[in-house]
Design a protein around this motif. Structure first.
Motif, PDB file in Angstrom:
ATOM      1  N   VAL A 112       0.838  -1.196   0.000  1.00  0.00           N
ATOM      2  CA  VAL A 112       0.000   0.000   0.000  1.00  0.00           C
ATOM      3  C   VAL A 112       0.876   1.249   0.000  1.00  0.00           C
ATOM      4  O   VAL A 112       0.647   2.196  -0.777  1.00  0.00           O
ATOM      5  CB  VAL A 112      -0.932   0.001   1.230  1.00  0.00           C
ATOM      6  N   ALA A 113       1.886   1.276   0.862  1.00  0.00           N
ATOM      7  CA  ALA A 113       2.774   2.438   0.938  1.00  0.00           C
ATOM      8  C   ALA A 113       3.486   2.670  -0.394  1.00  0.00           C
ATOM      9  O   ALA A 113       3.588   3.811  -0.865  1.00  0.00           O
ATOM     10  CB  ALA A 113       3.783   2.239   2.060  1.00  0.00           C
ATOM     11  N   ALA A 116       1.207   4.102  -2.985  1.00  0.00           N
ATOM     12  CA  ALA A 116       0.835   5.477  -2.656  1.00  0.00           C
ATOM     13  C   ALA A 116       2.015   6.438  -2.750  1.00  0.00           C
ATOM     14  O   ALA A 116       1.842   7.647  -2.601  1.00  0.00           O
ATOM     15  CB  ALA A 116       0.240   5.523  -1.247  1.00  0.00           C
ATOM     16  N   ALA A 123       2.650   6.188   5.508  1.00  0.00           N
ATOM     17  CA  ALA A 123       1.342   5.578   5.278  1.00  0.00           C
ATOM     18  C   ALA A 123       0.576   5.437   6.587  1.00  0.00           C
ATOM     19  O   ALA A 123      -0.632   5.697   6.650  1.00  0.00           O
ATOM     20  CB  ALA A 123       1.501   4.220   4.604  1.00  0.00           C
ATOM     21  N   ARG A 126      -0.641   8.881   7.658  1.00  0.00           N
ATOM     22  CA  ARG A 126      -1.803   9.311   6.875  1.00  0.00           C
ATOM     23  C   ARG A 126      -3.069   8.621   7.383  1.00  0.00           C
ATOM     24  O   ARG A 126      -4.136   9.248   7.489  1.00  0.00           O
ATOM     25  CB  ARG A 126      -1.597   8.993   5.388  1.00  0.00           C
ATOM     26  N   HIS A 127      -2.952   7.331   7.674  1.00  0.00           N
ATOM     27  CA  HIS A 127      -4.150   6.607   8.117  1.00  0.00           C
ATOM     28  C   HIS A 127      -4.605   7.079   9.491  1.00  0.00           C
ATOM     29  O   HIS A 127      -5.801   7.316   9.709  1.00  0.00           O
ATOM     30  CB  HIS A 127      -3.894   5.093   8.132  1.00  0.00           C
ATOM     31  N   LEU A 153      -4.019   6.885   0.050  1.00  0.00           N
ATOM     32  CA  LEU A 153      -4.172   5.484   0.416  1.00  0.00           C
ATOM     33  C   LEU A 153      -5.343   4.801  -0.291  1.00  0.00           C
ATOM     34  O   LEU A 153      -5.593   3.613  -0.078  1.00  0.00           O
ATOM     35  CB  LEU A 153      -4.363   5.359   1.938  1.00  0.00           C
TER      36      LEU A 153
END
Length: 222
Positions: A112-113, A116, A123, A126-127, A153
């Protein structure tokens, strides 16, 4: 009867006691809360938000035409900022904040990172910094869809879902985060896990979260 309202919303009949509001111009969770706060909400049996709709079920079929008028006026008021027809006479309960500690070590976090363009730590920040709100429930008991995932994300779901996801897994897809209640398949990107139990059939109520709640994810160590 069907009819268009403010913001492109449309009422569609759903059985003998239901109205389905298609609400592309409104957030369904906010609209559902406004309906529940209306002075006439005692005449309703259910108000059920979903991704793009709100189902409103009356206690009695004889009230359907009156309910349609009230819903139309509420939609107009929501679009215009006017609180007419009882929209403000029943004050809305203050939104709760639920803090969920998360160990960010999910099997998909690095991927995911990378997609993104962020580091793993970025990451996570951000979440945890997102304004996550309970939008609706579905798929399985206790399965809450949380809006507010930060833009970097937002990814499509996995091409191949996992057959079974344990309880407490925190995962993301689209603009949403979910915390799996356990025992279901899942095609979302798994970024962490929490020991907080959000669904307990022996509790009253069994669901810890409610529509409109704000959820704060807090990073914790192993």
């Amino acid at each position: 009867m069907t009819g268009a309202g403010a913001g492109g919303a449309r009422l569609r009949r759903a059985g003998d006691r239901g109205w389905l509001i298609e609400c592309p111009g409104h957030r369904p969770a906010e609209l559902a809360l406004a309906i529940r706060a209306a002075s006439w909400s005692a005449e309703l049996r259910e108000v059920v938000p979903a991704a793009t709709t709100v189902l409103v079920v009356a206690e009695h079929a004889a009230a359907m035409e009156r309910l349609a008028g009230r819903l139309t006026r509420l939609l107009d008021a929501a679009a215009g900022g006017d609180g007419g027809d009882g929209v403000r006479s029943g004050p809305r309960a203050a939104a709760r904040t639920v803090v969920i500690p998360v160990r960010y070590d999910g099997p998909d976090l690095d991927a995911v990172a990378a997609r993104a363009g962020l580091t793993r730590a970025e990451a996570v920040r951000r979440h945890t910094g997102g304004r996550h709100t309970v939008a609706f429930f579905g798929f399985a008991p206790g399965f809450a869809y949380l809006d507010g995932l930060p833009e970097p994300l937002r990814l499509p779901r996995l091409d191949s879902p996992r057959a079974r996801v344990p309880a407490g897994v925190v995962a993301i897809a689209g603009n949403q985060t979910v915390v799996y209640p356990g025992g279901t398949p899942g095609g979302w990107h798994q970024i962490g896990v929490t020991t907080t139990r959000l669904w307990d059939v022996d509790a009253t109520p069994p669901n810890r979260l409610a529509i409109g709640d704000r959820v704060v994810f807090e990073a914790v160590g192993p």
